[in-house]
Design a protein around this motif. Sequence first.
Motif, mmCIF file in Angstrom:
data_model
loop_
_atom_site.group_PDB
_atom_site.id
_atom_site.type_symbol
_atom_site.label_atom_id
_atom_site.label_comp_id
_atom_site.label_asym_id
_atom_site.label_seq_id
_atom_site.Cartn_x
_atom_site.Cartn_y
_atom_site.Cartn_z
ATOM 1 N N SER A 111 0.840 -1.210 0.000
ATOM 2 C CA SER A 111 0.000 0.000 0.000
ATOM 3 C C SER A 111 0.870 1.253 0.000
ATOM 4 C CB SER A 111 -0.921 0.007 1.221
ATOM 5 O OG SER A 111 -1.763 -1.121 1.219
ATOM 6 N N MET A 112 1.963 1.191 0.774
ATOM 7 C CA MET A 112 2.879 2.337 0.833
ATOM 8 C C MET A 112 3.642 2.530 -0.475
ATOM 9 S SD MET A 112 4.668 1.821 4.551
ATOM 10 C CE MET A 112 3.704 1.591 6.051
ATOM 11 N N LEU A 113 3.860 1.433 -1.202
ATOM 12 C CA LEU A 113 4.722 1.490 -2.378
ATOM 13 C C LEU A 113 4.235 2.510 -3.404
ATOM 14 C CD1 LEU A 113 7.270 0.222 -3.488
ATOM 15 C CD2 LEU A 113 5.856 -1.513 -4.632
ATOM 16 N N GLY A 114 2.925 2.557 -3.601
ATOM 17 C CA GLY A 114 2.380 3.534 -4.538
ATOM 18 C C GLY A 114 2.672 4.961 -4.095
ATOM 19 N N ILE A 115 2.527 5.213 -2.776
ATOM 20 C CA ILE A 115 2.835 6.537 -2.229
ATOM 21 C C ILE A 115 4.319 6.846 -2.389
ATOM 22 C CG2 ILE A 115 2.904 7.931 -0.128
ATOM 23 C CD1 ILE A 115 0.112 7.597 -1.050
ATOM 24 N N ILE A 116 5.165 5.851 -2.091
ATOM 25 C CA ILE A 116 6.625 6.048 -2.194
ATOM 26 C C ILE A 116 7.015 6.432 -3.621
ATOM 27 C CG2 ILE A 116 8.862 4.871 -2.073
ATOM 28 C CD1 ILE A 116 7.665 3.139 0.191
ATOM 29 N N ILE A 117 6.506 5.678 -4.593
ATOM 30 C CA ILE A 117 6.838 5.950 -5.997
ATOM 31 C C ILE A 117 6.297 7.312 -6.425
ATOM 32 C CG2 ILE A 117 6.417 5.211 -8.376
ATOM 33 C CD1 ILE A 117 6.390 2.317 -7.314
ATOM 34 N N GLY A 118 5.047 7.602 -6.039
ATOM 35 C CA GLY A 118 4.432 8.870 -6.437
ATOM 36 C C GLY A 118 5.149 10.077 -5.872
ATOM 37 N N VAL A 119 5.430 10.055 -4.573
ATOM 38 C CA VAL A 119 6.110 11.181 -3.925
ATOM 39 C C VAL A 119 7.523 11.343 -4.482
ATOM 40 C CG1 VAL A 119 7.056 12.009 -1.747
ATOM 41 C CG2 VAL A 119 4.735 11.105 -1.822
ATOM 42 N N SER A 120 8.225 10.222 -4.656
ATOM 43 C CA SER A 120 9.582 10.283 -5.212
ATOM 44 C C SER A 120 9.562 10.913 -6.601
ATOM 45 C CB SER A 120 10.193 8.881 -5.298
ATOM 46 O OG SER A 120 10.296 8.298 -4.027
ATOM 47 N N ALA A 121 8.611 10.471 -7.434
ATOM 48 C CA ALA A 121 8.527 10.993 -8.800
ATOM 49 C C ALA A 121 8.252 12.489 -8.805
ATOM 50 C CB ALA A 121 7.435 10.245 -9.575
ATOM 51 N N ILE A 162 8.945 14.732 -6.433
ATOM 52 C CA ILE A 162 10.121 15.478 -5.952
ATOM 53 C C ILE A 162 11.229 15.500 -7.004
ATOM 54 C CG2 ILE A 162 12.026 15.410 -4.286
ATOM 55 C CD1 ILE A 162 10.011 14.659 -2.161
ATOM 56 N N ILE A 163 11.456 14.359 -7.663
ATOM 57 C CA ILE A 163 12.498 14.295 -8.696
ATOM 58 C C ILE A 163 12.156 15.225 -9.853
ATOM 59 C CG2 ILE A 163 13.592 12.807 -10.415
ATOM 60 C CD1 ILE A 163 13.269 10.497 -8.354
ATOM 61 N N MET A 164 10.896 15.210 -10.291
ATOM 62 C CA MET A 164 10.487 16.080 -11.398
ATOM 63 C C MET A 164 10.631 17.557 -11.018
ATOM 64 S SD MET A 164 9.733 14.204 -13.971
ATOM 65 C CE MET A 164 11.080 13.166 -13.397
ATOM 66 N N MET A 165 10.218 17.884 -9.783
ATOM 67 C CA MET A 165 10.347 19.265 -9.316
ATOM 68 C C MET A 165 11.810 19.680 -9.225
ATOM 69 S SD MET A 165 7.468 19.798 -6.336
ATOM 70 C CE MET A 165 5.727 19.908 -6.719
ATOM 71 N N SER A 166 12.654 18.775 -8.760
ATOM 72 C CA SER A 166 14.075 19.115 -8.599
ATOM 73 C C SER A 166 14.743 19.329 -9.956
ATOM 74 C CB SER A 166 14.802 18.012 -7.828
ATOM 75 O OG SER A 166 14.926 16.842 -8.588
ATOM 76 N N ILE A 167 14.380 18.506 -10.943
ATOM 77 C CA ILE A 167 14.948 18.679 -12.284
ATOM 78 C C ILE A 167 14.468 19.989 -12.900
ATOM 79 C CG2 ILE A 167 14.936 17.773 -14.640
ATOM 80 C CD1 ILE A 167 14.873 14.954 -13.440
ATOM 81 N N GLY A 168 13.163 20.271 -12.745
ATOM 82 C CA GLY A 168 12.620 21.528 -13.276
ATOM 83 C C GLY A 168 13.256 22.742 -12.624
ATOM 84 N N ALA A 208 1.857 14.759 -14.288
ATOM 85 C CA ALA A 208 1.972 13.369 -14.756
ATOM 86 C C ALA A 208 2.395 12.450 -13.610
ATOM 87 C CB ALA A 208 2.965 13.295 -15.907
ATOM 88 N N ALA A 209 3.372 12.912 -12.823
ATOM 89 C CA ALA A 209 3.841 12.096 -11.698
ATOM 90 C C ALA A 209 2.788 11.993 -10.611
ATOM 91 C CB ALA A 209 5.129 12.702 -11.129
ATOM 92 N N ALA A 210 1.979 13.053 -10.455
ATOM 93 C CA ALA A 210 0.978 13.078 -9.386
ATOM 94 C C ALA A 210 -0.134 12.054 -9.610
ATOM 95 C CB ALA A 210 0.379 14.477 -9.263
ATOM 96 N N PHE A 211 -0.343 11.611 -10.857
ATOM 97 C CA PHE A 211 -1.373 10.607 -11.111
ATOM 98 C C PHE A 211 -1.066 9.303 -10.372
ATOM 99 C CE2 PHE A 211 -2.788 13.210 -14.719
ATOM 100 C CZ PHE A 211 -4.169 13.089 -14.561
ATOM 101 N N SER A 212 0.240 9.034 -10.169
ATOM 102 C CA SER A 212 0.592 7.829 -9.423
ATOM 103 C C SER A 212 0.151 7.946 -7.970
ATOM 104 C CB SER A 212 2.096 7.572 -9.504
ATOM 105 O OG SER A 212 2.816 8.652 -8.949
ATOM 106 N N LEU A 213 0.109 9.185 -7.446
ATOM 107 C CA LEU A 213 -0.394 9.382 -6.082
ATOM 108 C C LEU A 213 -1.891 9.104 -6.002
ATOM 109 C CD1 LEU A 213 1.505 12.621 -4.968
ATOM 110 C CD2 LEU A 213 1.811 10.309 -4.086
ATOM 111 N N LEU A 214 -2.607 9.476 -7.056
ATOM 112 C CA LEU A 214 -4.036 9.191 -7.093
ATOM 113 C C LEU A 214 -4.271 7.682 -7.090
ATOM 114 C CD1 LEU A 214 -6.980 10.171 -7.450
ATOM 115 C CD2 LEU A 214 -6.592 10.126 -9.930
#
Length: 431
Positions: free
Chosen positions: A49-59, A61-67, A312-318
Motif C-alpha cells: 500500500s505504501m509502495l504507490g505513495i513512495i513511488i508517487g512522492v519520489s517521482a 520530488i524528482i520532477m520538481m528538482s529537475i525543473g 503526470a507524476a501526481a497521477f501515481s499518487l491518485l
Amino acid sequence: MNIVSIICIAILLLLIVFLFRKIGSNTATNLFKVSIKAVANNKMRSFLSMLGIIIGVSAVIIMMSIGQGSKESIRQELSTMGTNLLTIRPGADMRGGVRQDPSSMQTLKMADYERIMREKKFVTKVSPEVTASGQVIYGNNNTNTTVYGESTDYLDIKLWDVEEGTCFTEEDVKKASKRVVVGATIVKELFGEHTDPIGKTIRFKSIPMTIVGVLKSKGYNNWGMDQDNVIIAPYTTVMKRIAAQTWFSSINCSAVTEELSDAAIEELTQMLRDNHKLKGEAEDDFTIRSQAEFMETMSSTMDMVTLILVVAAAFSLLVAGIGIMNIMLVSVTERTKEIGLRMAVGATGSIISFQFLIESVLISITGGLIGILFGCAVSEFVVPMLGMPSSVPAWSIIVSFLVCVFIGVAFGYIPALKAARMDPIEAIRHE
C-alpha cells in the motif's frame, strides 16, 4: 534540523493534538497502539500500500528538482552574459503582402550605431554585430565556425575575458584590420592541446587573420551549443572583407544598470524610430529584447514544463490513494467481528472511524516520508550523475507531505465511515 523538517513535524503534531482533544488522550493513545499493531500485523500488505505513495512522492520530488535545477541553471547561464544586456535585431516587415523573415531585413545601419554612441544616456557599452559562418583553416587542420564582427566593447557586454594575449583595438576597427580573438575550441581543433596560437595566421574564406588573443573557455550552454567555437573580429573587417554588407545583423548594448533596462529600451526605441523616419502609429522595423525579459520567458517556460511533469507524476499518487482505500475496505471486512465486539463494549462510531483513519494516515505518511527521502537522495546524487541539473525546492517537500496527509484522510474516510456505520449485533454474528 532545517525549516522543512520543522514545518512537517509541526503539521503532524497539530494533527495529533487535534485528535487528542477530539476524543481524549487515553482513547487516542489506545487507538494509536491498535492502529500501529494492525499495520504491523500485515507487513507485506501495508508495504504494498505504501509502495504507490513512495513511488508517487519520489517521482514528484524528482520532477520538481529537475525543473527547478534547469531553471536555475538557465538563469545562471544567462546572467553570465550580463543581466543588463540589451539586443537590437531587425524586425519583420510586410512586402507585397508577404511578411519577411527578420534575419533577411537590412534595417540596422551604421547611422543607427553612430547615433546610439553619440546620444546614449542609459546605455554604457555598444557593439554592432555582423556574422559569417564557414571553414577556418590552419595548415592541414580545419573546422567549421562562425566569425562574429564586433566592436571593442563586445567582451565587456558579454562579460567575457581574454585568457591569453589581448583583444583588438579601436585602431584595428577603424582600419578593418585582420586581427582576431579566438575561442578555446578553435585553438584545440587547429593547433592541438597546450599550443600557443598567439601571432599565428589562420584563413577564413581565403582571408588571412592573425590571432592576437584567446578567450577564456565557457564550454557548452544548456542548448548544446559550443560557446568556445567562435572567432571575434572587428565588425568593419567582417563587413568589408568577408560578408560584403553595409548593415548589421544585430546591435548589442549594456544598460547602465539592470533596473534602468526599461529606460534604455525606451531611449533606443526613440532613436531608432527617428533614424528610420517612423511616424505616429507606424510599426517598429526592429525589436529590442532585454536579458531580464528573456530570463523571465525562459523561467515561465520551465515552470510550465515542470508543472506538466509534476501533474503526470501526481497521477501515481491518485492511484496510490485508491490502493490505500481498497486495502482499508478489505481490512474493515476482515475485522467486522472485531468492530462488533468493540462497539458492544462501548466504542462509539466516531472512535471506530478514527481508528481506521489513523491506520490510513499512518500508511500514507510513512510511505510519504520514505518517498521524500528516496526522492531527495535520487535528486541529490543520481540525477547529477546523469548530467542533468537538480535542485530540490523546500516547498516541494512540504507539499508532498501535506498531499500524503490528505490522501490518508480522503481515501481512508469511506472505509472508516463504513466501519462506523456497522450494526454491532450483525457485526458480531459475521463469519
